[in-house]
Write a protein that holds these residues in place. Structure first.
Motif, PDB file in Angstrom:
ATOM      1  N   ASN A  41       0.835  -1.197   0.000  1.00 11.86           N
ATOM      2  CA  ASN A  41       0.000   0.000   0.000  1.00 11.86           C
ATOM      3  C   ASN A  41       0.871   1.249   0.000  1.00 11.86           C
ATOM      4  OD1 ASN A  41       1.006  -0.129   2.537  1.00 11.86           O
ATOM      5  ND2 ASN A  41      -0.979  -0.188   3.593  1.00 11.86           N
ATOM      6  N   THR A  42       2.071   1.121  -0.546  1.00 13.92           N
ATOM      7  CA  THR A  42       2.975   2.262  -0.619  1.00 13.92           C
ATOM      8  C   THR A  42       2.755   3.007  -1.925  1.00 13.92           C
ATOM      9  OG1 THR A  42       4.805   1.208  -1.810  1.00 13.92           O
ATOM     10  CG2 THR A  42       4.646   0.778   0.552  1.00 13.92           C
ATOM     11  N   THR A  43       3.504   4.067  -2.135  1.00 12.66           N
ATOM     12  CA  THR A  43       3.401   4.836  -3.366  1.00 12.66           C
ATOM     13  C   THR A  43       4.333   4.308  -4.452  1.00 12.66           C
ATOM     14  OG1 THR A  43       5.080   6.387  -2.595  1.00 12.66           O
ATOM     15  CG2 THR A  43       2.774   6.912  -2.082  1.00 12.66           C
ATOM     16  N   ALA A  44       4.996   3.201  -4.235  1.00  9.81           N
ATOM     17  CA  ALA A  44       5.970   2.676  -5.194  1.00  9.81           C
ATOM     18  C   ALA A  44       5.281   2.217  -6.480  1.00  9.81           C
ATOM     19  CB  ALA A  44       6.742   1.515  -4.576  1.00  9.81           C
ATOM     20  N   LEU A  45       6.033   2.272  -7.571  1.00 10.44           N
ATOM     21  CA  LEU A  45       5.494   1.859  -8.869  1.00 10.44           C
ATOM     22  C   LEU A  45       5.010   0.421  -8.834  1.00 10.44           C
ATOM     23  CD1 LEU A  45       4.991   2.270 -11.909  1.00 10.44           C
ATOM     24  CD2 LEU A  45       7.432   1.787 -12.301  1.00 10.44           C
ATOM     25  N   VAL A  46       5.674  -0.418  -8.072  1.00 11.11           N
ATOM     26  CA  VAL A  46       5.295  -1.822  -8.023  1.00 11.11           C
ATOM     27  C   VAL A  46       3.891  -1.998  -7.454  1.00 11.11           C
ATOM     28  CG1 VAL A  46       6.239  -2.238  -5.717  1.00 11.11           C
ATOM     29  CG2 VAL A  46       6.141  -4.123  -7.374  1.00 11.11           C
ATOM     30  N   CYS A  47       3.387  -1.009  -6.741  1.00 11.65           N
ATOM     31  CA  CYS A  47       2.046  -1.075  -6.168  1.00 11.65           C
ATOM     32  C   CYS A  47       0.996  -0.431  -7.062  1.00 11.65           C
ATOM     33  CB  CYS A  47       2.017  -0.387  -4.800  1.00 11.65           C
ATOM     34  SG  CYS A  47       2.975  -1.230  -3.533  1.00 11.65           S
ATOM     35  N   ALA A  48       1.398   0.096  -8.215  1.00 14.45           N
ATOM     36  CA  ALA A  48       0.467   0.864  -9.048  1.00 14.45           C
ATOM     37  C   ALA A  48      -0.485  -0.037  -9.809  1.00 14.45           C
ATOM     38  CB  ALA A  48       1.252   1.729 -10.029  1.00 14.45           C
ATOM     39  N   GLY A  49      -1.737   0.412  -9.921  1.00 14.55           N
ATOM     40  CA  GLY A  49      -2.697  -0.273 -10.769  1.00 14.55           C
ATOM     41  C   GLY A  49      -2.668   0.270 -12.188  1.00 14.55           C
ATOM     42  N   VAL A  50      -2.384   1.567 -12.319  1.00 12.63           N
ATOM     43  CA  VAL A  50      -2.283   2.194 -13.642  1.00 12.63           C
ATOM     44  C   VAL A  50      -1.015   3.027 -13.691  1.00 12.63           C
ATOM     45  CG1 VAL A  50      -4.785   2.258 -14.017  1.00 12.63           C
ATOM     46  CG2 VAL A  50      -3.652   4.208 -12.936  1.00 12.63           C
ATOM     47  N   ALA A  51      -0.430   3.111 -14.882  1.00 14.29           N
ATOM     48  CA  ALA A  51       0.771   3.924 -15.095  1.00 14.29           C
ATOM     49  C   ALA A  51       0.715   4.498 -16.498  1.00 14.29           C
ATOM     50  CB  ALA A  51       2.035   3.093 -14.911  1.00 14.29           C
ATOM     51  N   GLY A  56       9.990  12.525 -23.693  1.00 11.76           N
ATOM     52  CA  GLY A  56      10.387  13.889 -23.960  1.00 11.76           C
ATOM     53  C   GLY A  56      11.140  13.970 -25.278  1.00 11.76           C
ATOM     54  N   ALA A  57      11.382  15.208 -25.717  1.00 13.54           N
ATOM     55  CA  ALA A  57      12.095  15.406 -26.989  1.00 13.54           C
ATOM     56  C   ALA A  57      13.514  14.870 -26.935  1.00 13.54           C
ATOM     57  CB  ALA A  57      12.102  16.898 -27.333  1.00 13.54           C
ATOM     58  N   ASP A  58      14.064  14.728 -25.733  1.00  9.67           N
ATOM     59  CA  ASP A  58      15.428  14.203 -25.579  1.00  9.67           C
ATOM     60  C   ASP A  58      15.473  12.684 -25.468  1.00  9.67           C
ATOM     61  OD1 ASP A  58      14.195  13.917 -23.148  1.00  9.67           O
ATOM     62  OD2 ASP A  58      15.713  15.000 -21.978  1.00  9.67           O
ATOM     63  N   GLY A  59      14.305  12.020 -25.621  1.00 12.53           N
ATOM     64  CA  GLY A  59      14.262  10.573 -25.541  1.00 12.53           C
ATOM     65  C   GLY A  59      14.108  10.025 -24.140  1.00 12.53           C
ATOM     66  N   LYS A  60      13.990  10.903 -23.155  1.00 10.91           N
ATOM     67  CA  LYS A  60      13.799  10.431 -21.778  1.00 10.91           C
ATOM     68  C   LYS A  60      12.358   9.967 -21.587  1.00 10.91           C
ATOM     69  CE  LYS A  60      15.702  12.749 -18.421  1.00 10.91           C
ATOM     70  NZ  LYS A  60      15.970  13.831 -17.419  1.00 10.91           N
ATOM     71  N   LEU A  61      12.193   8.811 -20.965  1.00 16.43           N
ATOM     72  CA  LEU A  61      10.867   8.289 -20.655  1.00 16.43           C
ATOM     73  C   LEU A  61      10.367   8.885 -19.346  1.00 16.43           C
ATOM     74  CD1 LEU A  61       8.502   6.180 -21.029  1.00 16.43           C
ATOM     75  CD2 LEU A  61       9.944   4.591 -19.700  1.00 16.43           C
ATOM     76  N   TRP A  62       9.127   9.374 -19.375  1.00 15.07           N
ATOM     77  CA  TRP A  62       8.481   9.891 -18.173  1.00 15.07           C
ATOM     78  C   TRP A  62       7.294   9.016 -17.835  1.00 15.07           C
ATOM     79  CZ3 TRP A  62      10.279  13.838 -15.178  1.00 15.07           C
ATOM     80  CH2 TRP A  62      11.315  14.604 -15.716  1.00 15.07           C
ATOM     81  N   LEU A  63       7.118   8.783 -16.531  1.00 12.87           N
ATOM     82  CA  LEU A  63       6.033   7.905 -16.097  1.00 12.87           C
ATOM     83  C   LEU A  63       5.351   8.529 -14.881  1.00 12.87           C
ATOM     84  CD1 LEU A  63       5.068   5.039 -17.050  1.00 12.87           C
ATOM     85  CD2 LEU A  63       6.269   4.134 -15.056  1.00 12.87           C
ATOM     86  N   THR A  64       4.016   8.503 -14.890  1.00 17.03           N
ATOM     87  CA  THR A  64       3.259   8.878 -13.699  1.00 17.03           C
ATOM     88  C   THR A  64       2.330   7.731 -13.345  1.00 17.03           C
ATOM     89  OG1 THR A  64       1.832  10.564 -12.672  1.00 17.03           O
ATOM     90  CG2 THR A  64       1.415  10.041 -14.986  1.00 17.03           C
ATOM     91  N   TRP A  65       2.076   7.539 -12.074  1.00 18.31           N
ATOM     92  CA  TRP A  65       1.222   6.436 -11.627  1.00 18.31           C
ATOM     93  C   TRP A  65       0.545   6.811 -10.312  1.00 18.31           C
ATOM     94  CZ3 TRP A  65       6.567   6.352 -11.323  1.00 18.31           C
ATOM     95  CH2 TRP A  65       7.116   6.219 -10.048  1.00 18.31           C
ATOM     96  N   SER A  66      -0.514   6.079 -10.012  1.00 23.40           N
ATOM     97  CA  SER A  66      -1.177   6.244  -8.728  1.00 23.40           C
ATOM     98  C   SER A  66      -1.014   4.956  -7.935  1.00 23.40           C
ATOM     99  CB  SER A  66      -2.659   6.579  -8.918  1.00 23.40           C
ATOM    100  OG  SER A  66      -3.320   5.576  -9.664  1.00 23.40           O
ATOM    101  N   GLN A 397       1.506  -8.970 -12.517  1.00 22.89           N
ATOM    102  CA  GLN A 397       2.565  -9.958 -12.287  1.00 22.89           C
ATOM    103  C   GLN A 397       3.937  -9.456 -12.712  1.00 22.89           C
ATOM    104  OE1 GLN A 397       1.838 -13.907 -13.760  1.00 22.89           O
ATOM    105  NE2 GLN A 397       0.423 -14.348 -12.089  1.00 22.89           N
ATOM    106  N   GLU A 398       3.996  -8.742 -13.849  1.00 26.63           N
ATOM    107  CA  GLU A 398       5.309  -8.359 -14.390  1.00 26.63           C
ATOM    108  C   GLU A 398       5.700  -6.933 -14.045  1.00 26.63           C
ATOM    109  OE1 GLU A 398       2.839  -9.542 -16.281  1.00 26.63           O
ATOM    110  OE2 GLU A 398       3.472 -11.607 -16.697  1.00 26.63           O
ATOM    111  N   GLY A 399       4.785  -6.145 -13.504  1.00 25.89           N
ATOM    112  CA  GLY A 399       5.079  -4.741 -13.217  1.00 25.89           C
ATOM    113  C   GLY A 399       5.033  -3.903 -14.471  1.00 25.89           C
ATOM    114  N   TYR A 400       5.798  -2.803 -14.489  1.00 34.77           N
ATOM    115  CA  TYR A 400       5.783  -1.916 -15.652  1.00 34.77           C
ATOM    116  C   TYR A 400       6.611  -2.504 -16.781  1.00 34.77           C
ATOM    117  CZ  TYR A 400       6.194   2.027 -18.743  1.00 34.77           C
ATOM    118  OH  TYR A 400       6.133   2.827 -19.854  1.00 34.77           O
ATOM    119  N   ARG A 401       6.046  -2.433 -18.005  1.00 30.42           N
ATOM    120  CA  ARG A 401       6.729  -2.997 -19.179  1.00 30.42           C
ATOM    121  C   ARG A 401       6.741  -1.957 -20.295  1.00 30.42           C
ATOM    122  NH1 ARG A 401       3.460  -8.617 -19.803  1.00 30.42           N
ATOM    123  NH2 ARG A 401       5.171  -9.197 -21.198  1.00 30.42           N
TER     124      ARG A 401
END
Length: 409
Positions: A41-51, A56-66, A397-401
């Protein structure tokens, strides 16, 4: 406990309404099976139901989740293998809106501006949408601001940034519905509202209603046809209570253009489909739309394209096996290719199928399965980097992909 928490959220995000054979109780149980594990029940990505991801223009991946009742943001410079320490936004007074089409969303500007939007809601589904901005490349965020101050409910907000870094935000708004109720008048659904930044990174201008009587419970699709000309795809309420899809292209940044019909599904329903459409516009100006139909004429997943700025669309093309549980179609136009992805559930496994088109949606490859999971999962999102296209998918099961997409032959 952890898996129960995630599975419940992901199940809500993946329910299919009125398509294919119904899921049996055992199927639902299997899809939602939740062996107890370490509490999550933490805020970690592994606990997220949606992400939700974007590049970005520089190729960096950005991710937000609840997760854990909070919205978090992180970035990755190695295509999702590792992420920066997340920035967690302040806790909302009400619980986060975590319905099937609700999720935190993120947009990144050409100069590195980062904008996150999200919604909280009460137990009567009255939403309160917020926008949070970062001017230092995502290291810190300013205090989240309400997207509007004079509406009783806002949901399914979506923000996009123009070439100058100004935010255009569109959402489903209930101010007119509330007033009609107070005045003892009838009012179907809600309204499509929008607002711009008053300047890059500034506060949002006062809301404008672009269209009354829209479906109140589906996400909307937003893209730019040209600088200062947003396009919004949404489920409209036509005469007779028909909830089919429509599109508006803005004449300029303040003037919504005429409404054109995208689908003629004949969806006579006074309820919430909970599956919004997806929209992509290619550099050549071709509109690509995909949606979930539950009408008397069409049922299932469909795709169509428009070569005249949304005035007319091609004959709808059915996606997926009509006897399978298919849902959540998503479209992306990038690097000269159009990509289509959707979910299928066979009672035990969820599969993501991909189709591609090299001629602006006129012809398509045969669907090919590119990912699968045995447990609950988020919507399959398609995102583009400066050099490629990817499937962005959160699974229990696999987390973020993050998976590179290859054009299909």
């Amino acid at each position: 406990m952890r898996k129960k928490f995630q599975a419940a959220a992901m199940l809500l995000a993946s329910l299919v309404v009125g398509m294919g054979p119904a899921l049996s109780h055992d199927d639902m149980k299997k899809m939602n099976h939740a062996p107890t594990a370490t509490a999550c029940n933490t805020t970690a990505l592994v606990c997220a139901g949606v992400a939700t991801g974007t590049f970005g223009a520089d190729g960096k991946l950005w991710l937000t989740w609840s997760a854990g009742g909070r919205v978090s943001v992180a970035s990755s410079t190695d295509l999702g293998k590792t992420f920066s320490d997340p920035v967690t936004l302040p806790k909302t007074e009400l619980p986060l809106d975590e319905g099937p089409d609700a999720r935190p969303k993120i947009a990144v500007g050409q100069a590195g501006q980062v904008v996150v939007t999200y919604t909280s809601r009460d137990d009567k589904y009255n939403g309160h949408a917020f926008i949070a901005r970062s001017g230092d490349g995502g290291k810190t965020f300013g205090a989240p601001q309400p997207i509007t101050s004079n509406s009783p409910s806002q949901r399914f907000e979506t923000a996009v940034l123009d070439q100058d870094g100004r935010a255009f935000v569109a959402w489903i708004d209930k101010r007119h519905a509330a007033k009609a109720k107070k005045d003892g008048k009838t009012y179907a659904g809600a309204a499509l509202a929008f607002a711009w930044d008053d300047k890059p990174g500034g506060t949002l201008q006062a809301a404008t209603i672009a269209r009354d009587n829209t479906c109140e419970c589906c996400r909307i699709g937003v893209a730019f046809a040209a600088p200062g000309k947003p396009v919004v795809l949404f489920r409209n309420i036509f005469d007779g209570g028909i909830r089919d899809h429509a599109i508006i292209t803005f004449a300029d940044e303040k003037t919504p253009g005429p409404l054109y019909r995208v689908s003629d599904d004949d969806a006579k329903i006074d309820a919430c489909p909970h599956q919004g459409p997806s929209l992509a516009i290619s550099p050549e100006g071709v509109y690509h739309a995909t949606w979930f139909a539950l009408g008397r004429k069409l049922k299932g997943l469909y795709y169509a394209h428009s070569e005249d700025g949304g005035k007319t669309f091609s004959t709808p093309m059915r996606l997926g096996d009509p006897n399978a549980q298919t849902s959540r179609p998503y479209v992306l136009a990038a690097h000269g290719i159009v990509y289509l992805a959707y979910k299928s559930f066979d009672g035990a496994m969820t599969t993501i199928d991909l189709m591609t088109s090299r001629d602006a949606g006129k012809t398509w490859s045969t669907p090919r399965s590119i990912a699968m999971t045995h447990d609950a999962s988020d919507h399959p999102l398609l995102i583009a980097s400066p050099t490629g296209a990817y499937l962005s998918w959160q699974t229990l099961q696999e987390g973020y992909r993050l998976m590179p997409l290859e054009p299909q032959s």
